[in-house]
Design an enzyme around this catalytic site. Structure first.
Site, PDB file in Angstrom:
ATOM      1  N   HIS A  75     -22.615  32.923  26.043  1.00  0.00           N
ATOM      2  CA  HIS A  75     -22.546  31.307  26.072  1.00  0.00           C
ATOM      3  C   HIS A  75     -23.620  30.659  26.652  1.00  0.00           C
ATOM      4  CE1 HIS A  75     -17.640  31.682  25.440  1.00  0.00           C
ATOM      5  NE2 HIS A  75     -18.388  32.529  24.595  1.00  0.00           N
ATOM      6  N   GLU A  77     -23.554  28.535  28.909  1.00  0.00           N
ATOM      7  CA  GLU A  77     -23.620  28.112  30.321  1.00  0.00           C
ATOM      8  C   GLU A  77     -23.956  29.482  31.232  1.00  0.00           C
ATOM      9  OE1 GLU A  77     -20.482  25.051  28.429  1.00  0.00           O
ATOM     10  OE2 GLU A  77     -21.352  27.246  28.211  1.00  0.00           O
ATOM     11  N   CYS A 105     -16.168  26.526  29.051  1.00  0.00           N
ATOM     12  CA  CYS A 105     -15.021  27.383  28.883  1.00  0.00           C
ATOM     13  C   CYS A 105     -14.569  28.009  30.117  1.00  0.00           C
ATOM     14  CB  CYS A 105     -14.921  28.531  27.651  1.00  0.00           C
ATOM     15  SG  CYS A 105     -16.103  29.873  28.097  1.00  0.00           S
ATOM     16  N   CYS A 108     -17.071  30.383  31.345  1.00  0.00           N
ATOM     17  CA  CYS A 108     -18.633  29.655  31.944  1.00  0.00           C
ATOM     18  C   CYS A 108     -18.112  29.157  33.133  1.00  0.00           C
ATOM     19  CB  CYS A 108     -19.071  28.937  30.890  1.00  0.00           C
ATOM     20  SG  CYS A 108     -19.908  29.732  29.364  1.00  0.00           S
TER      21      CYS A 108
END
Length: 178
Positions: A75, A77, A105, A108
């Site tokens: 992801h 981040e 999320c 993250c």
């Protein structure tokens, strides 16, 4: 005495108000949104993030690359944290801001916590994003706000968002399977 009528309608969900950003936060959040657009053009889900030091230096930037590399943890981040944390001290990161095109999320948010990042500014929130994701199980997320993770942190993590909702939502138009 009559019973209340039964209804099958879902209760109305209150969406978060849009946060107003200053010029600096707006500039960097728009850069994160541009990274989300880059992710999408590369065949990934449209998410982007950057970490900016208190003095304005960009410490790391990344886009979601799960489609490119098959790594479900790639992801934006988390990838930005992976780039920044080996080369910047926890003290430096405590004064930094992570800008994300969408609400981080749970995974993250955990990476942000472990990196000691002191501030997060994000675009589209998880509630609005779920409209784009739909009900497909392979597109759903854990329905837990990043704020819930940040609230449980022993060190403060300031969180601002959703912001620039229309701009950050544009990356998701037509990007998800129906």
């Amino acid at each position: 005495m009559s019973a209340a009528p039964l209804t099958t309608e879902a209760p109305a969900i209150a969406l978060s108000q849009e946060a107003i950003l200053d010029a600096r936060d707006g500039l960097y959040l728009r850069q994160a949104i541009a990274l989300a657009d880059k992710a999408r053009t590369r065949g990934n889900r449209p998410f982007g993030a950057l970490i900016v030091a208190a003095d304005g230096r960009v410490l790391a930037e990344a886009w979601n690359s799960t489609g490119e590399n098959g790594d479900c943890t790639a992801h934006a981040e988390t990838s930005a944290v992976r780039l920044a944390s080996p080369v910047h001290s926890r003290d430096d990161l405590a004064g930094a801001t992570l800008y994300s095109s969408a609400e981080p999320c749970v995974m993250c948010a955990g990476a942000i916590y472990w990196a000691n990042i002191g501030r997060v500014v994000y675009g589209i929130d998880a509630m609005r994003l779920r409209v784009f994701r739909g009900e497909r199980l392979d597109q759903r997320d854990a329905e837990l706000s990043c704020r819930d993770v940040f609230y449980s942190s022993p060190h403060p993590i300031e969180c601002t968002g959703p912001a620039l909702i229309d701009e950050s939502s544009a990356s998701h138009q037509g990007a998800w399977k129906s």
